[in-house]
Design a protein around this motif. Structure first.
Motif, mmCIF file in Angstrom:
data_model
loop_
_atom_site.group_PDB
_atom_site.id
_atom_site.type_symbol
_atom_site.label_atom_id
_atom_site.label_comp_id
_atom_site.label_asym_id
_atom_site.label_seq_id
_atom_site.Cartn_x
_atom_site.Cartn_y
_atom_site.Cartn_z
ATOM 1 N N UNK A 1 2.747 5.845 -2.561
ATOM 2 C CA UNK A 1 3.916 6.134 -3.409
ATOM 3 C C UNK A 1 5.031 6.827 -2.631
ATOM 4 N N UNK A 2 5.440 6.155 -1.533
ATOM 5 C CA UNK A 2 6.466 6.721 -0.656
ATOM 6 C C UNK A 2 7.704 5.823 -0.559
ATOM 7 N N UNK A 3 7.735 4.761 -1.351
ATOM 8 C CA UNK A 3 8.881 3.871 -1.327
ATOM 9 C C UNK A 3 9.819 4.199 -2.487
ATOM 10 N N UNK A 4 10.898 3.450 -2.567
ATOM 11 C CA UNK A 4 11.883 3.586 -3.644
ATOM 12 C C UNK A 4 12.242 2.182 -4.133
ATOM 13 N N UNK A 5 12.658 2.031 -5.388
ATOM 14 C CA UNK A 5 12.971 0.699 -5.913
ATOM 15 C C UNK A 5 13.961 -0.085 -5.059
ATOM 16 N N UNK A 6 14.987 0.588 -4.548
ATOM 17 C CA UNK A 6 15.978 -0.113 -3.736
ATOM 18 C C UNK A 6 15.363 -0.639 -2.441
ATOM 19 N N UNK A 7 14.420 0.106 -1.879
ATOM 20 C CA UNK A 7 13.756 -0.338 -0.646
ATOM 21 C C UNK A 7 12.789 -1.473 -0.948
ATOM 22 N N UNK A 8 12.087 -1.371 -2.083
ATOM 23 C CA UNK A 8 11.207 -2.473 -2.492
ATOM 24 C C UNK A 8 11.998 -3.761 -2.642
ATOM 25 N N UNK A 9 13.185 -3.650 -3.229
ATOM 26 C CA UNK A 9 14.031 -4.833 -3.428
ATOM 27 C C UNK A 9 14.497 -5.404 -2.095
ATOM 28 N N UNK A 10 14.811 -4.519 -1.138
ATOM 29 C CA UNK A 10 15.250 -4.958 0.184
ATOM 30 C C UNK A 10 14.115 -5.690 0.911
ATOM 31 N N UNK A 11 12.919 -5.146 0.829
ATOM 32 C CA UNK A 11 11.752 -5.780 1.441
ATOM 33 C C UNK A 11 11.489 -7.141 0.789
ATOM 34 N N UNK B 1 0.828 -1.206 0.000
ATOM 35 C CA UNK B 1 0.000 0.000 0.000
ATOM 36 C C UNK B 1 0.864 1.258 0.000
ATOM 37 N N UNK B 2 1.948 1.251 0.769
ATOM 38 C CA UNK B 2 2.861 2.402 0.772
ATOM 39 C C UNK B 2 3.529 2.573 -0.586
ATOM 40 N N UNK B 3 3.822 1.469 -1.220
ATOM 41 C CA UNK B 3 4.483 1.510 -2.532
ATOM 42 C C UNK B 3 3.529 1.972 -3.629
ATOM 43 N N UNK B 4 2.317 1.429 -3.631
ATOM 44 C CA UNK B 4 1.407 1.639 -4.759
ATOM 45 C C UNK B 4 0.409 2.775 -4.546
ATOM 46 N N UNK B 5 -0.151 2.892 -3.336
ATOM 47 C CA UNK B 5 -1.174 3.905 -3.090
ATOM 48 C C UNK B 5 -0.597 5.203 -2.533
#
Length: 346
Positions: free
Chosen positions: A283-293, A277-281
């Motif tokens: 929009x407060x994440x970053x690609x590098x953080x998405x990859x880490x998660x 939800x933070x990533x898509x709705x």
């Protein structure tokens, strides 16, 4: 003159991001990393601040406005202390911190609360911790210009390290929630620093304000997501921000129930949904953080998510105690800019 010392923990938000200024629930936990302040009152209106990690010291005056300088939170905190009657003038401050700057673990809130607690001791005041938390938020909102909610200040002012609190930001009612004994909440810094004053946090706050105005409710977290979907006159990006707030509030409620019932599988699923939800709705994440998660979950965490205001900082992951050591080593080997910060529970 007599010196007064206060130590305040950093915090990790286990779930409930950007709900605190929208009338929702949050679930932060106090960490062992902390901020310590040594305060010596002065008879004049001058301020001297020295902090480990910065060369020299800053010399300021109580009447000065914020200058986008590392000493601004200290100046704002001392101004608030004077207005509360905790101090009669300025002070000399010495600051030590084990909270990584720009990590999303509330180093700014911890610093302000620590200064206010030291000032409270110097003034012999009986002002409560909740009142100090509210005062610390005023410093952030009015002096520093950060439109934050109340979560960070309460989360560092009240709980002890290792405790989580379920806080209703609309009423300020809270309960201490047990953390799982067989799992640990591990905080990993992504290697990307963040700063709440860079404008993106403010932009999200303004979008939430637009949603509240269009819908006619201040507590958009309490809305049914279907009401947000049906609301007219909402820009699509504003609708997505409101949807995150409403669904995140419900995830916090479910996470508290899961923790109280010892259901770490459900807790982990809620953490994963929160990150999506933070990533898509929101929009407060970053690609590098998405990859880490993604790696954290792939390697064995039951759940993981970005924590803090966004666009950098830390993730928090829930991992079984008997798998943690190997999991952490492999995660950090895969993401060489990431580093371990702290852990709670377990």
């Amino acid at each position: 003159m007599t010196a007064f010392t206060a130590t305040v923990p950093g915090r990790v938000n286990l779930i409930g991001e950007h709900t605190d200024y929208n009338g929702g629930m949050v679930l932060p936990a106090a960490l062992s990393v902390a901020m310590s302040v040594n305060l010596i009152p002065r008879a004049d209106n001058r301020i001297s601040v020295s902090a480990r990690g910065y060369s020299g010291s800053a010399e300021r005056a109580l009447h000065e406005p914020a200058q986008d300088h590392w000493s601004d939170p200290s100046v704002g905190a001392l101004r608030e202390a004077v207005s509360l009657g905790l101090l009669a003038g300025g002070a000399a401050l010495s600051i030590q911190s084990t909270i990584p700057a720009g990590s999303g673990l509330s180093s700014s809130a911890a610093l302000i609360v620590a200064i206010l607690k030291a000032a409270r001791a110097s003034g012999g005041s009986d002002l409560g911790d909740l009142e100090l938390a509210l005062a610390a938020r005023r410093v952030e909102n009015e002096y520093l210009g950060v439109p934050c909610g109340i979560m960070d200040q309460v989360a560092v002012a009240i709980p002890q390290p290792g405790q989580a609190i379920a806080l209703d930001t609309a009423t300020l009612d809270y309960t201490v929630v047990p953390l799982p004994a067989d799992h640990t909440m591990v905080v990993i810094h992504s290697g990307l620093t963040r700063k709440l004053t860079d404008g993106r946090y403010k932009a999200r706050k303004e979008e939430c304000d637009a949603a509240r105005e269009a819908i006619g409710r201040d507590d958009i977290c309490r809305l049914d997501p279907e009401e947000i979907a049906a609301a007219r006159g909402l820009d699509e990006s504003v609708r997505k921000r409101a949807r995150h707030c409403a669904t995140e509030h419900r995830r916090v409620l479910a996470a508290v129930e899961a923790l109280e019932g010892g259901d770490t599988c459900t807790l982990g699923a809620l953490m994963n949904m929160s990150h999506a939800s933070m990533r898509d709705d929101f929009e407060m994440s970053l690609p590098a953080i998405d990859a880490l998660v993604e790696s954290a979950v792939e390697l064995g965490a039951v759940g993981a998510r970005l924590t803090g205001g966004g666009w950098g900082g830390c993730i928090v992951a829930c991992i079984a105690n008997d798998r943690r050591e190997a999991w952490q080593a492999e995660l950090l080997a895969r993401h060489t800019k990431a580093r371990f910060v702290d852990a709670v529970g377990g």
